[in-house]
Design a protein around this motif. Structure first.
Motif, short mmCIF file in Angstrom:
data_model
loop_
_atom_site.label_atom_id
_atom_site.label_comp_id
_atom_site.label_asym_id
_atom_site.label_seq_id
_atom_site.Cartn_x
_atom_site.Cartn_y
_atom_site.Cartn_z
N HIS A 192 0.24 4.05 1.21
CA HIS A 192 0.10 4.82 2.44
C HIS A 192 1.13 4.40 3.48
O HIS A 192 2.01 5.18 3.83
CB HIS A 192 -1.33 4.67 3.00
CG HIS A 192 -1.52 5.37 4.30
ND1 HIS A 192 -2.11 4.80 5.38
CD2 HIS A 192 -1.14 6.62 4.68
CE1 HIS A 192 -2.11 5.66 6.40
NE2 HIS A 192 -1.54 6.77 5.99
N ALA A 193 1.04 3.18 3.97
CA ALA A 193 1.96 2.76 5.02
C ALA A 193 2.42 1.31 4.86
O ALA A 193 2.90 0.71 5.82
CB ALA A 193 1.34 2.98 6.40
N GLY A 194 2.28 0.79 3.66
CA GLY A 194 2.95 -0.47 3.34
C GLY A 194 2.24 -1.76 3.66
O GLY A 194 2.84 -2.83 3.54
N ALA A 195 0.98 -1.71 4.06
CA ALA A 195 0.26 -2.97 4.30
C ALA A 195 0.12 -3.73 2.98
O ALA A 195 0.29 -3.17 1.90
CB ALA A 195 -1.12 -2.67 4.89
N LEU A 247 -5.31 -2.31 6.33
CA LEU A 247 -4.87 -1.60 7.53
C LEU A 247 -5.73 -0.38 7.87
O LEU A 247 -6.29 -0.28 8.95
CB LEU A 247 -3.39 -1.22 7.39
CG LEU A 247 -2.70 -0.75 8.66
CD1 LEU A 247 -2.85 -1.77 9.79
CD2 LEU A 247 -1.22 -0.49 8.39
N HIS A 248 -5.84 0.57 6.94
CA HIS A 248 -6.64 1.77 7.21
C HIS A 248 -7.83 1.89 6.26
O HIS A 248 -8.51 2.91 6.22
CB HIS A 248 -5.76 3.02 7.11
CG HIS A 248 -4.54 2.97 7.97
ND1 HIS A 248 -3.28 2.80 7.44
CD2 HIS A 248 -4.40 3.02 9.32
CE1 HIS A 248 -2.39 2.77 8.44
NE2 HIS A 248 -3.04 2.89 9.58
N ARG A 249 -7.97 0.87 5.42
CA ARG A 249 -9.14 0.75 4.52
C ARG A 249 -9.22 1.85 3.47
O ARG A 249 -10.33 2.20 3.02
CB ARG A 249 -10.42 0.65 5.33
CG ARG A 249 -10.33 -0.52 6.28
CD ARG A 249 -11.63 -1.03 6.76
NE ARG A 249 -11.37 -2.26 7.53
CZ ARG A 249 -12.28 -3.08 7.94
NH1 ARG A 249 -13.54 -2.86 7.68
NH2 ARG A 249 -11.97 -4.16 8.60
N TYR A 250 -8.10 2.42 3.06
CA TYR A 250 -8.12 3.30 1.90
C TYR A 250 -8.47 2.43 0.70
O TYR A 250 -8.09 1.26 0.64
CB TYR A 250 -6.76 3.95 1.66
CG TYR A 250 -6.32 4.95 2.71
CD1 TYR A 250 -7.08 5.22 3.83
CD2 TYR A 250 -5.12 5.64 2.54
CE1 TYR A 250 -6.65 6.13 4.77
CE2 TYR A 250 -4.69 6.56 3.47
CZ TYR A 250 -5.45 6.80 4.60
OH TYR A 250 -5.02 7.71 5.53
N CYS A 256 -7.36 -1.59 1.26
CA CYS A 256 -6.22 -1.91 2.10
C CYS A 256 -6.72 -2.42 3.46
O CYS A 256 -7.62 -1.82 4.06
CB CYS A 256 -5.34 -0.67 2.29
SG CYS A 256 -3.93 -1.01 3.37
N CYS A 310 0.84 -1.20 0.00
CA CYS A 310 0.00 0.00 0.00
C CYS A 310 0.87 1.26 0.00
O CYS A 310 1.82 1.35 0.79
CB CYS A 310 -0.90 -0.01 1.23
SG CYS A 310 -1.96 1.44 1.34
S1 FES Z 1 -1.40 1.15 4.98
FE1 FES Z 1 -2.91 0.99 3.46
S2 FES Z 1 -4.36 2.51 3.96
FE2 FES Z 1 -2.79 2.72 5.44
#
Ligand code: FES
Length: 112
Positions: free
Chosen positions: A55-58, A75-78, A73, A53
Motif C-alpha cells: 500500500h504505502a511502504g510501511a 500503518l493503516h492496518r491492512y 500492517c 507493505c
Molecule cells: S502502508 Fe501498509 S496498509 Fe498502508
C-alpha cells in the motif's frame, strides 16, 4: 505449478528459535539481493513476505500477526494472509510471499 525444485534456497537463520527469540513480535528481517524479507512465526511455522507493505511502504516487521493468521500492517492496518499474501481486509493489494523451510541445517528462504 511451482515446486521445491524451482527455487534456490538461501540460509537465513540457524533455527526457528533464532526468530522467536527476537522478542514479542517473533519476526526478523533478512536482506536477500536487495529485498527485505520479513520472517514471522505463526502456529509454529515460519512464513516469509516482503517487508514493505504494497500500500504505502510501511514495514511489516513493525506489524504483527493476528489470531487468524493475517499479517497486519502497522500503518493503516491492512491485513494480508501470511501464507499466500491475499489482501484479506479487501483493499485489492497483494503481498509478495516467499517459501520458507526449516531443516536440520537451518532455516531457508526460496527465491525463484
Ligand atoms: S502502508 Fe501498509 S496498509 Fe498502508
Amino acid at each position: 505449478m511451482e515446486t521445491d525444485k524451482n527455487y534456490r534456497w538461501y540460509k537465513v537463520a540457524e533455527s526457528m528459535a533464532e526468530i522467536t527469540q527476537r522478542g514479542q513480535r517473533q519476526s526478523m528481517v533478512v536482506n536477500l539481493f536487495g529485498t527485505e524479507i520479513c520472517l514471522s512465526v505463526y502456529n509454529q511455522q515460519i512464513f516469509g513476505c516482503n517487508n514493505k507493505c504494497p500500500h504505502a511502504g510501511a514495514k511489516f516487521s513493525d506489524g504483527w500477526i493476528d489470531a487468524t493468521g493475517n499479517i497486519v500492517c502497522p500503518l493503516h492496518r491492512y491485513k494480508f494472509n501470511v501464507k499466500n499474501g491475499y489482501n484479506s481486509s479487501g483493499e485489492g493489494y497483494h503481498l509478495k510471499t516467499y517459501p520458507v523451510k526449516e531443516t536440520d541445517d537451518g532455516v531457508f528462504v526460496g527465491i525463484i
